[in-house]
Design an enzyme around this catalytic site. Structure first.
Site, PDB file in Angstrom:
ATOM      1  N   ASP A 182       6.903   3.255   6.320  1.00 21.24           N
ATOM      2  CA  ASP A 182       6.727   2.504   5.234  1.00 21.24           C
ATOM      3  C   ASP A 182       7.007   3.434   3.888  1.00 21.24           C
ATOM      4  O   ASP A 182       7.761   3.040   2.935  1.00 21.24           O
ATOM      5  CB  ASP A 182       5.304   1.725   4.957  1.00 21.24           C
ATOM      6  CG  ASP A 182       5.329   0.767   6.089  1.00 21.24           C
ATOM      7  OD1 ASP A 182       6.309   0.442   6.831  1.00 21.24           O
ATOM      8  OD2 ASP A 182       4.007   0.140   6.327  1.00 21.24           O
TER       9      ASP A 182
ATOM     10  N   SER B 227       0.900  -1.244   0.109  1.00 22.03           N
ATOM     11  CA  SER B 227       0.058  -0.067   0.089  1.00 22.03           C
ATOM     12  C   SER B 227       0.898   1.075   0.134  1.00 22.03           C
ATOM     13  O   SER B 227       0.584   2.178  -0.630  1.00 22.03           O
ATOM     14  CB  SER B 227      -1.056  -0.004   1.147  1.00 22.03           C
ATOM     15  OG  SER B 227      -0.189   0.032   2.307  1.00 22.03           O
TER      16      SER B 227
END
Length: 389
Positions: A176, A131
């Site tokens: 991330d 994602s």
């Protein structure tokens, strides 16, 4: 993945001609420093050579036409710049839509839509940040195609986090997106998530490999439990702030936490805070160990990290614990731990070169016998961050 094959697919789906551009954004694995990134602590991820390719072309209208070569059954999903509202029905397209929405909220006017084909080799639900890679990829495409030269790659990471938090409703930290945007081949990123100060630390392990093992399970509570853990840490921080001048749990030494921990009467909340504090210090120690070439110490800190994530933070699960137990039974393994948000996904292990085959055999066979699932193994290299190809 073959870029030319993807270009051919793009032209089949969206037609030929025009200014078609190709981009890539990597997934990431976090070597140590889990659930510290929203607690003002340190993290130590590296970008992977696994990731997501994007082929894009600007349109003359405001339509967004999105196609995933990994989810061909869904066909082309069509929306527009006037319809940037998250919905369950939008599925994977919520991630690119969220980035268009975020750019607009940041004052960047986007008037023309685009055709976008994506194709990735990050296993879905593996905890390797598909994602975040998709957010960073979309951010880079928007920046490049609209000439937003003042937007930096750090900005894109922050935009990705903002989109994940506010459009997709997951209260993730910055790690991330930062790893995907800022990765550097043969290095991990030692990032202070409180200040965004970072340095590249060479992954100098000539005698060992990084092996990711995919449990092939992803429990559905990951998003809700993730948000709950964050709320518990924030509540613990507020209690400690009554008697301490701190901004984040990452500001605390272990000694300071131990002195004040009993102010947190809720023992579950106290364990959550303990993990955040101890894991931050483990990460600092692990990077120091790597710099002096002490892979054994680095591995032992990884092992301690897993125990803390399992017992204090409670984000592991039986399947992943089985993988870690099997891994640490192999003599050539320095360390092994869950990586990513938790409740399934992957482990990351540091394995001596000569033990990699034995590792796969022992862990694969044992996992099949205990859990009844065939694990997947990826011997990975660290790669560069997102880029136009």
């Amino acid at each position: 993945m073959d870029k030319n094959v993807l270009l051919q697919q793009f032209e089949e789906k969206f037609g030929e001609g025009g200014d078609i551009r190709t981009y890539f954004a990597p997934g990431r694995v976090n070597l140590i420093g889990e659930h510290t990134d929203y607690n003002g602590g340190h993290v130590f991820p590296c970008a992977l050579t696994l990731g997501i390719f994007g082929i894009a072309r600007k349109r003359e209208d405001n339509k967004l036409r999105l196609y995933s070569a990994n989810l061909t059954d869904l066909g082309i999903v069509e929306t527009s710049l006037d319809d940037l509202v998250p919905s369950d029905a939008a599925g994977w397209t919520n991630y690119p839509k969220g980035m268009f929405w975020t750019f607009a909220r940041r004052g960047y006017k986007i008037e023309k839509g685009m055709d976008l084909l994506i194709c990735g080799d990050i296993p879905n639900g593996s905890g390797l940040s598909s994602s975040a890679a998709l957010e960073v990829l979309t951010g880079l495409i928007i920046k490049d195609m609209n000439g937003f030269d003042e937007v930096t790659m750090v900005d894109i990471a922050l935009f990705g986090q903002y989109s994940e938090n506010n459009y997709n409703g997951v209260n993730s930290g910055i790690m991330d997106q930062f790893a995907s945007a800022m990765g550097k081949k043969d290095n991990a990123i030692f990032l202070d998530t409180n200040t965004l100060e970072y340095e590249y630390a060479p992954i100098d392990m000539p005698d060992a490999k990084i092996v990711i093992t995919n449990s092939k399970v992803k429990h559905s509570l990951v998003d809700s439990a993730y948000n709950q853990r964050r709320e518990q840490c924030e509540a613990a921080l507020r209690i400690l702030q009554k008697n301490m001048d701190i901004m984040t749990l990452g500001d605390l030494s272990i000694a300071e936490f131990e002195e004040h921990k009993d102010e947190i009467k809720d023992l579950v909340m106290q364990r959550r805070a303990k993990h955040a504090v101890y894991e931050n210090q483990r990460t600092i120690q692990a990077v120091a160990a790597l710099k002096k070439g002490d892979i054994a110490e680095f591995g032992e800190l990884m092992n301690q990290s897993h125990v803390s994530l399992r017992d204090d933070y409670e984000v592991s699960c039986g399947e992943v614990d089985a993988l870690v137990d099997l891994a640490t039974s192999v003599s050539g393994v320095y360390g092994s731990r869950i990586t990513g948000g938790g409740f399934g996904g992957c482990t990351v292990s540091i394995v001596k070169n000569e033990a990699v085959d034995e590792f796969k055999e022992v862990v694969g066979k044992g996992y099949q016998e205990q859990i009844g699932i065939e694990a997947e193994f990826y011997v990975v290299d660290s790669g560069d961050g997102a880029k136009k190809l």
